[in-house]
Write a protein that holds these residues in place. Sequence first.
Motif, PDB file in Angstrom:
ATOM      1  N   SER A 120       0.815  -1.210   0.000  1.00 22.68           N
ATOM      2  CA  SER A 120       0.000   0.000   0.000  1.00 22.68           C
ATOM      3  C   SER A 120       0.848   1.259   0.000  1.00 22.68           C
ATOM      4  O   SER A 120       1.900   1.316   0.639  1.00 22.68           O
ATOM      5  N   PHE A 121       0.349   2.250  -0.702  1.00 16.78           N
ATOM      6  CA  PHE A 121       0.948   3.578  -0.736  1.00 16.78           C
ATOM      7  C   PHE A 121      -0.069   4.569  -0.194  1.00 16.78           C
ATOM      8  O   PHE A 121      -1.274   4.375  -0.377  1.00 16.78           O
ATOM      9  N   PRO A 122       0.388   5.633   0.463  1.00 18.69           N
ATOM     10  CA  PRO A 122      -0.558   6.588   1.042  1.00 18.69           C
ATOM     11  C   PRO A 122      -1.249   7.475   0.000  1.00 18.69           C
ATOM     12  O   PRO A 122      -2.332   7.981   0.256  1.00 18.69           O
ATOM     13  N   THR A 123      -0.634   7.636  -1.177  1.00 18.06           N
ATOM     14  CA  THR A 123      -1.212   8.479  -2.221  1.00 18.06           C
ATOM     15  C   THR A 123      -0.925   7.870  -3.596  1.00 18.06           C
ATOM     16  O   THR A 123       0.024   7.094  -3.750  1.00 18.06           O
ATOM     17  N   VAL A 124      -1.727   8.252  -4.572  1.00 21.61           N
ATOM     18  CA  VAL A 124      -1.487   7.820  -5.948  1.00 21.61           C
ATOM     19  C   VAL A 124      -0.144   8.368  -6.422  1.00 21.61           C
ATOM     20  O   VAL A 124       0.623   7.676  -7.094  1.00 21.61           O
ATOM     21  N   GLU A 125       0.154   9.607  -6.038  1.00 19.82           N
ATOM     22  CA  GLU A 125       1.428  10.213  -6.433  1.00 19.82           C
ATOM     23  C   GLU A 125       2.610   9.424  -5.885  1.00 19.82           C
ATOM     24  O   GLU A 125       3.609   9.233  -6.573  1.00 19.82           O
ATOM     25  N   GLY A 126       2.494   8.955  -4.661  1.00 18.56           N
ATOM     26  CA  GLY A 126       3.550   8.134  -4.075  1.00 18.56           C
ATOM     27  C   GLY A 126       3.726   6.823  -4.811  1.00 18.56           C
ATOM     28  O   GLY A 126       4.852   6.376  -5.055  1.00 18.56           O
ATOM     29  N   LEU A 127       2.617   6.222  -5.210  1.00 22.43           N
ATOM     30  CA  LEU A 127       2.675   4.981  -5.976  1.00 22.43           C
ATOM     31  C   LEU A 127       3.411   5.218  -7.284  1.00 22.43           C
ATOM     32  O   LEU A 127       4.318   4.475  -7.634  1.00 22.43           O
ATOM     33  N   TRP A 128       3.042   6.270  -8.025  1.00 21.43           N
ATOM     34  CA  TRP A 128       3.675   6.529  -9.330  1.00 21.43           C
ATOM     35  C   TRP A 128       5.115   6.988  -9.195  1.00 21.43           C
ATOM     36  O   TRP A 128       5.906   6.800 -10.112  1.00 21.43           O
ATOM     37  N   THR A 129       5.479   7.589  -8.063  1.00 24.32           N
ATOM     38  CA  THR A 129       6.875   7.983  -7.846  1.00 24.32           C
ATOM     39  C   THR A 129       7.759   6.748  -7.715  1.00 24.32           C
ATOM     40  O   THR A 129       8.860   6.700  -8.264  1.00 24.32           O
ATOM     41  N   VAL A 130       7.283   5.751  -6.995  1.00 20.59           N
ATOM     42  CA  VAL A 130       8.062   4.527  -6.802  1.00 20.59           C
ATOM     43  C   VAL A 130       7.950   3.604  -8.017  1.00 20.59           C
ATOM     44  O   VAL A 130       8.936   3.045  -8.481  1.00 20.59           O
ATOM     45  N   LEU A 131       6.752   3.456  -8.530  1.00 18.35           N
ATOM     46  CA  LEU A 131       6.519   2.499  -9.610  1.00 18.35           C
ATOM     47  C   LEU A 131       6.511   3.207 -10.966  1.00 18.35           C
ATOM     48  O   LEU A 131       5.465   3.385 -11.589  1.00 18.35           O
ATOM     49  N   THR A 132       7.693   3.572 -11.399  1.00 14.51           N
ATOM     50  CA  THR A 132       7.866   4.207 -12.699  1.00 14.51           C
ATOM     51  C   THR A 132       7.651   3.159 -13.804  1.00 14.51           C
ATOM     52  O   THR A 132       7.655   1.952 -13.521  1.00 14.51           O
ATOM     53  N   PRO A 133       7.488   3.582 -15.048  1.00 16.53           N
ATOM     54  CA  PRO A 133       7.319   2.600 -16.131  1.00 16.53           C
ATOM     55  C   PRO A 133       8.453   1.572 -16.205  1.00 16.53           C
ATOM     56  O   PRO A 133       8.201   0.380 -16.432  1.00 16.53           O
ATOM     57  N   ARG A 134       9.689   1.990 -16.003  1.00 18.20           N
ATOM     58  CA  ARG A 134      10.811   1.044 -16.040  1.00 18.20           C
ATOM     59  C   ARG A 134      10.747   0.050 -14.880  1.00 18.20           C
ATOM     60  O   ARG A 134      11.092  -1.115 -15.037  1.00 18.20           O
ATOM     61  N   ARG A 135      10.294   0.508 -13.735  1.00 23.39           N
ATOM     62  CA  ARG A 135      10.170  -0.398 -12.580  1.00 23.39           C
ATOM     63  C   ARG A 135       8.994  -1.351 -12.743  1.00 23.39           C
ATOM     64  O   ARG A 135       9.063  -2.501 -12.316  1.00 23.39           O
ATOM     65  N   TRP A 136       7.911  -0.901 -13.375  1.00 22.23           N
ATOM     66  CA  TRP A 136       6.809  -1.807 -13.694  1.00 22.23           C
ATOM     67  C   TRP A 136       7.298  -2.910 -14.620  1.00 22.23           C
ATOM     68  O   TRP A 136       6.947  -4.078 -14.443  1.00 22.23           O
ATOM     69  N   ALA A 137       8.090  -2.534 -15.623  1.00 22.22           N
ATOM     70  CA  ALA A 137       8.633  -3.527 -16.555  1.00 22.22           C
ATOM     71  C   ALA A 137       9.515  -4.524 -15.817  1.00 22.22           C
ATOM     72  O   ALA A 137       9.501  -5.728 -16.106  1.00 22.22           O
ATOM     73  N   LEU A 138      10.271  -4.035 -14.847  1.00 27.74           N
ATOM     74  CA  LEU A 138      11.127  -4.913 -14.041  1.00 27.74           C
ATOM     75  C   LEU A 138      10.274  -5.912 -13.258  1.00 27.74           C
ATOM     76  O   LEU A 138      10.564  -7.110 -13.243  1.00 27.74           O
ATOM     77  N   LEU A 139       9.204  -5.435 -12.628  1.00 28.40           N
ATOM     78  CA  LEU A 139       8.317  -6.335 -11.880  1.00 28.40           C
ATOM     79  C   LEU A 139       7.677  -7.363 -12.799  1.00 28.40           C
ATOM     80  O   LEU A 139       7.582  -8.546 -12.459  1.00 28.40           O
ATOM     81  N   GLN A 140       7.250  -6.920 -13.964  1.00 22.84           N
ATOM     82  CA  GLN A 140       6.639  -7.831 -14.924  1.00 22.84           C
ATOM     83  C   GLN A 140       7.622  -8.928 -15.328  1.00 22.84           C
ATOM     84  O   GLN A 140       7.256 -10.098 -15.422  1.00 22.84           O
ATOM     85  N   ALA A 141       8.872  -8.544 -15.536  1.00 21.75           N
ATOM     86  CA  ALA A 141       9.885  -9.528 -15.939  1.00 21.75           C
ATOM     87  C   ALA A 141      10.205 -10.509 -14.815  1.00 21.75           C
ATOM     88  O   ALA A 141      10.483 -11.685 -15.069  1.00 21.75           O
TER      89      ALA A 141
END
Length: 114
Positions: free
Chosen positions: A32-53
């Motif tokens: 969980s993240f406290p805000t949507v902005e916090g979620l998107w700050t940590v989970l950038t597109p490159r980091r999403w790709a990393l998680l997917q891989a």
Amino acid sequence: MRTVTIGVSSIEETSARALAAFRGEMQGAFISFPTVEGLWTVLTPRRWALLQALAGREPMSLRAVARLLDRDVKNTHADVHALLNAGILDRTDDARIVFPYDSVHVDFTIGKAA
């Protein structure tokens, strides 16, 4: 299949899930993240790709992660450490990187009612 839900939750919602878990009620895996902005700050597109891989894979070295993503080790290192610091990735006893889930469910609401 192990699925983690990544979303936005207030402290009250997170506390309620924790208390329910202490009572023995199954809650599933949440990040969980406290805000949507916090979620998107940590989970950038490159980091999403990393998680997917990494989803559903065995633990691997940082260099193996970089090879898997066809990325520079230095940039991969920065993304892996950001996700480790956020508690999204884990490190095994032998320093390998692991995302211990097979899939990710994203859950948050935006808008005036949110």
